[in-house]
Structure formats: C-alpha cells, structure tokens
Design a protein around this motif. Sequence first.
Motif, short mmCIF file in Angstrom:
data_model
loop_
_atom_site.label_atom_id
_atom_site.label_comp_id
_atom_site.label_asym_id
_atom_site.label_seq_id
_atom_site.Cartn_x
_atom_site.Cartn_y
_atom_site.Cartn_z
N ASN A 1 5.41 -12.01 -2.33
CA ASN A 1 4.74 -12.59 -3.51
C ASN A 1 3.38 -11.94 -3.77
O ASN A 1 3.04 -11.62 -4.91
N ARG A 2 2.62 -11.75 -2.70
CA ARG A 2 1.30 -11.13 -2.87
C ARG A 2 1.42 -9.69 -3.37
O ARG A 2 0.65 -9.24 -4.21
N LEU B 1 0.59 -5.38 -7.20
CA LEU B 1 1.08 -4.14 -7.81
C LEU B 1 1.18 -4.29 -9.33
O LEU B 1 0.92 -3.34 -10.07
N GLN B 2 1.53 -5.51 -9.77
CA GLN B 2 1.59 -5.75 -11.22
C GLN B 2 0.21 -5.66 -11.83
O GLN B 2 0.00 -4.99 -12.84
N TYR C 1 1.27 -0.75 -11.54
CA TYR C 1 2.32 0.12 -10.97
C TYR C 1 3.65 -0.28 -11.59
O TYR C 1 4.36 -1.14 -11.09
N ASP C 2 4.01 0.37 -12.71
CA ASP C 2 5.15 -0.18 -13.45
C ASP C 2 6.48 0.54 -13.22
O ASP C 2 7.49 0.17 -13.81
N ASN C 3 6.53 1.51 -12.32
CA ASN C 3 7.84 2.10 -11.97
C ASN C 3 8.35 1.53 -10.64
O ASN C 3 9.23 2.10 -10.00
N VAL C 4 7.78 0.39 -10.25
CA VAL C 4 8.08 -0.21 -8.95
C VAL C 4 8.84 -1.51 -9.13
O VAL C 4 8.47 -2.35 -9.95
N TYR D 1 0.82 -1.22 0.00
CA TYR D 1 0.00 0.00 0.00
C TYR D 1 0.85 1.27 0.00
O TYR D 1 0.65 2.17 -0.83
N GLN D 2 1.83 1.34 0.91
CA GLN D 2 2.71 2.52 0.92
C GLN D 2 3.45 2.63 -0.43
O GLN D 2 3.65 3.72 -0.95
N THR D 3 3.81 1.49 -0.98
CA THR D 3 4.46 1.45 -2.29
C THR D 3 3.56 2.09 -3.35
O THR D 3 4.01 2.90 -4.17
N ALA D 4 2.28 1.72 -3.32
CA ALA D 4 1.32 2.24 -4.29
C ALA D 4 1.13 3.75 -4.14
O ALA D 4 0.95 4.46 -5.12
#
Length: 220
Positions: free
Chosen positions: A123-124, A129-130, A134-137, A100-103
């Motif tokens: 893994n989750r 995110l994929q 979220y493709d800059n992660v 979530y923080q990543t997003a």
Amino acid sequence: MNEHYLSGIGMTSQRTRNRLVQRLQEAGIRNEEVLNVIATTPRHLFVDEALAHRAYEDTALPIGNGQTISQPYTVARMTETLLANGPLERVLEIGTGSGYQTAVLSPLVRTLYSVERIEPLHNRAVERLQSLGYDNVHLTLSDGTWGWPEHGPYDGILAAAAPEEVPESLLAQLADGGRMVIPVGGKEQKLVLITRRGDHFARKTLETVRFVPFLPGVQN
Ligand code: SAH
C-alpha cells in the motif's frame, strides 16, 4: 514533481547523491544510465523520515514489517546486470518493498510489473510511486512464487528476496532470450543470472549477497 520538495536540504542535496554515485562507480558500477537514474531518484522519500538523513549512504535500511530497502550498490548491480543485453520491454519484479528498486527500473524499461506479499508495504509503495509519477509501473499484492502470469512472458525478471530454489513459475514466465537476476540460497546467498534460450536455462553465479528470505503467502 515539485523541485523544492525533491531537492531538499543538506543531506538530501544533489551533492550528497553525487557522492553516492561516485561510491558506486568506485565499487565497479559502469552503466551510465543506471548511475544517472540513481543520481536522480529521491531515495530519502522511500524510507521513514527519521532515516532520511541516511538515505544516500550505500546501505540497506529498515522499512518496517521486518524488511529493508535494498542497498544502492545491490540495486545498481542488479539493474546493470538485467539490462546488460540492451533495453527491456516487460519486466517483472518480485519484492516491491519500499518501491525504490521499482523507481530505479521504471525509467529504464517500457513496462514494469512488481509483486509484494506484505500488504502495508504494498500500500505504501502504491501511494509513493503514484505521487511521484511513475506511471509505467503496475503493482500487485500477491505471493511472487507464482510470478504474475497474466502479463508474462517477461524479458526481464528481478527478485529482491532470496528463495532456496528458483520458483518454477518464474522460469516459465521468462521469455525466450529473457534474463532473470535473483539471489538464491539460505544463509549463504549468491546472486544468479539466468538466461533463457528455448527450453535451456543458462545460469551464471555472480557474487555473494544478503537478502531477506523469499517467503510464501500474503501477509495482511
Ligand atoms: N527492492 C526493495 C527490497 C525490499 S526487501 C526495496 O528496495 O525496497 C524484499 C521484499 O520482498 C520484502 O518487501 C518482502 O516482503 C518481499 N517478498 C519476499 N518474498 C516474497 C514473495 N514470495 N512474493 C512477493 N514479495 C516477497
């Protein structure tokens, strides 16, 4: 992203999210970009379905493996603090957890690297995110004590777990002029902002927080 899927029903509606944003504003969050991202990030997709109806409450929630998704206020506060000097290019996050923080960070920085030590959570988060685009992660399974040296130095580092002392490797991977936001301490934890100028690391203590402990090693 599929709009119907994200707009959801009732508890996951835009109105419910706006209430959360209003609460964060009342709690002192000022950065409009951060508030906008929180308003548009589907937090209900980062918790178990059984808890989705509580996803827009300003509270931490269990995500399995003894860990929690961070409280929205804390995510907002840390993100705002990290970005307070302007936009960041390369950011390292320790403790992906649910992602979530990543997003929330993803649309606000150029490239984001995030490290998690518990394999099922990692893994989750990768899957989630994929599928949400979220493709800059970039995510990896490893012990964040060592940072992620291959991609450093970072102009921002954010940790979502509390060490007793800030790991040396993280300080070493902070770029000159970079900022690190990290909870530090055992029972009594403080959120700390560290800014680097050459070999000098300035520390500012922000507020009392409660995070899970920063633990060594990888858990499968
Ligand atoms: N921001 C995340 C918070 C997850 S809780 C979210 O919103 O979901 C903190 C996470 O830090 C946990 O998943 C925990 O496993 C992880 N963690 C703790 N110590 C770590 C370490 N040394 N390296 C990497 N991750 C760590």
